[in-house]
Design an enzyme around this catalytic site. Structure first.
Site, PDB file in Angstrom:
ATOM      1  N   TRP A  13       0.858  -1.179   0.000  1.00  0.00           N
ATOM      2  CA  TRP A  13       0.000   0.000   0.000  1.00  0.00           C
ATOM      3  C   TRP A  13       0.896   1.232   0.000  1.00  0.00           C
ATOM      4  O   TRP A  13       1.829   1.326   0.800  1.00  0.00           O
ATOM      5  CB  TRP A  13      -0.912   0.026   1.229  1.00  0.00           C
ATOM      6  CG  TRP A  13      -2.100  -0.870   1.084  1.00  0.00           C
ATOM      7  CD1 TRP A  13      -2.214  -2.151   1.540  1.00  0.00           C
ATOM      8  CD2 TRP A  13      -3.335  -0.555   0.433  1.00  0.00           C
ATOM      9  NE1 TRP A  13      -3.438  -2.659   1.224  1.00  0.00           N
ATOM     10  CE2 TRP A  13      -4.161  -1.690   0.537  1.00  0.00           C
ATOM     11  CE3 TRP A  13      -3.816   0.570  -0.220  1.00  0.00           C
ATOM     12  CZ2 TRP A  13      -5.434  -1.737   0.002  1.00  0.00           C
ATOM     13  CZ3 TRP A  13      -5.094   0.524  -0.746  1.00  0.00           C
ATOM     14  CH2 TRP A  13      -5.876  -0.612  -0.636  1.00  0.00           C
ATOM     15  N   ALA A  42       0.377  -3.294   5.842  1.00  0.00           N
ATOM     16  CA  ALA A  42       1.084  -3.225   7.119  1.00  0.00           C
ATOM     17  C   ALA A  42       0.713  -4.375   8.056  1.00  0.00           C
ATOM     18  O   ALA A  42       1.563  -4.895   8.775  1.00  0.00           O
ATOM     19  CB  ALA A  42       0.791  -1.888   7.797  1.00  0.00           C
ATOM     20  N   PHE A  43      -0.547  -4.764   8.037  1.00  0.00           N
ATOM     21  CA  PHE A  43      -1.031  -5.768   8.982  1.00  0.00           C
ATOM     22  C   PHE A  43      -0.317  -7.115   8.823  1.00  0.00           C
ATOM     23  O   PHE A  43      -0.212  -7.888   9.769  1.00  0.00           O
ATOM     24  CB  PHE A  43      -2.543  -5.940   8.809  1.00  0.00           C
ATOM     25  CG  PHE A  43      -3.222  -6.497  10.018  1.00  0.00           C
ATOM     26  CD1 PHE A  43      -3.386  -5.731  11.163  1.00  0.00           C
ATOM     27  CD2 PHE A  43      -3.708  -7.793  10.019  1.00  0.00           C
ATOM     28  CE1 PHE A  43      -4.011  -6.251  12.291  1.00  0.00           C
ATOM     29  CE2 PHE A  43      -4.342  -8.320  11.130  1.00  0.00           C
ATOM     30  CZ  PHE A  43      -4.492  -7.543  12.272  1.00  0.00           C
ATOM     31  N   ARG A  74     -10.352   1.929  11.414  1.00  0.00           N
ATOM     32  CA  ARG A  74      -9.623   2.804  12.328  1.00  0.00           C
ATOM     33  C   ARG A  74      -8.129   2.580  12.128  1.00  0.00           C
ATOM     34  O   ARG A  74      -7.549   1.630  12.638  1.00  0.00           O
ATOM     35  CB  ARG A  74     -10.037   2.513  13.767  1.00  0.00           C
ATOM     36  CG  ARG A  74     -11.451   2.929  14.113  1.00  0.00           C
ATOM     37  CD  ARG A  74     -11.639   4.460  14.093  1.00  0.00           C
ATOM     38  NE  ARG A  74     -10.694   5.162  14.931  1.00  0.00           N
ATOM     39  CZ  ARG A  74     -10.913   5.508  16.192  1.00  0.00           C
ATOM     40  NH1 ARG A  74     -12.059   5.237  16.759  1.00  0.00           N
ATOM     41  NH2 ARG A  74      -9.980   6.127  16.880  1.00  0.00           N
ATOM     42  N   SER A  99      10.792  -0.788  13.189  1.00  0.00           N
ATOM     43  CA  SER A  99       9.601  -0.278  12.513  1.00  0.00           C
ATOM     44  C   SER A  99       9.892   1.025  11.788  1.00  0.00           C
ATOM     45  O   SER A  99      10.406   1.975  12.360  1.00  0.00           O
ATOM     46  CB  SER A  99       8.482  -0.031  13.533  1.00  0.00           C
ATOM     47  OG  SER A  99       7.376   0.561  12.885  1.00  0.00           O
TER      48      SER A  99
END
Length: 149
Positions: A13, A42-43, A74, A99
């Site tokens: 993304w 990201a998940f 969210r 990260s």
């Protein structure tokens, strides 16, 4: 023997922005030492980060994503889950998991914002590389027997 390779995970993304983090990372750590892995978003990063970290092949794992408010979910919850998952992957594996996952408060799909975040991701990639190298150096010094002992 300490691994000299690094893993770099990129969320697809906003790849035009997120990929810039890899550019910054490879300014300090040569591309020949970096294995690159793409994930949908990201998940998906924490699970892959854990899997890569537990192979024993990598001195560190970096994971980059841009989590924005898409109006459907969210994004702050997603971002928190991702950062928590990355931290857990590092703690559970004993390998630094870094990260480069950002959640801007006010991101808009404009040329101006894209340019700002592309440049920002280059710097965040450099910061992740510096952190990986510093942590590796510090951990190596901890493993050496003390001269004072």
């Amino acid at each position: 023997m300490t691994p000299t390779r690094y893993a770099f995970i990129k969320a697809n993304w906003h790849a035009d922005i997120v990929d810039r983090a890899l550019d910054g990372f490879q300014e300090l750590i040569p591309a020949e030492q970096v294995d690159v892995f793409d994930v949908p978003g990201a998940f998906e990063m924490p699970l892959l980060a854990r899997d890569l970290a537990t192979t024993g092949r990598y001195a560190a794992v970096a994971a980059a994503a841009l989590v924005v408010d898409g109006g459907i979910y969210r994004h702050d919850f997603v971002a928190q889950a991702v950062v928590d998952g990355l931290m857990r992957a590092g703690l559970d594996s004993g390998v630094p998991v870094l990260s480069v996952s950002l959640t801007p408060h006010h991101y808009q799909e404009t040329d101006h914002h894209k340019a700002i975040y592309r440049a920002h991701f280059v710097e965040k990639g450099r910061e992740a590389a510096r952190a990986a190298l510093m942590i590796g150096k510090t951990r190596a010094s901890l493993a050496k027997p003390s001269l004072a002992a």
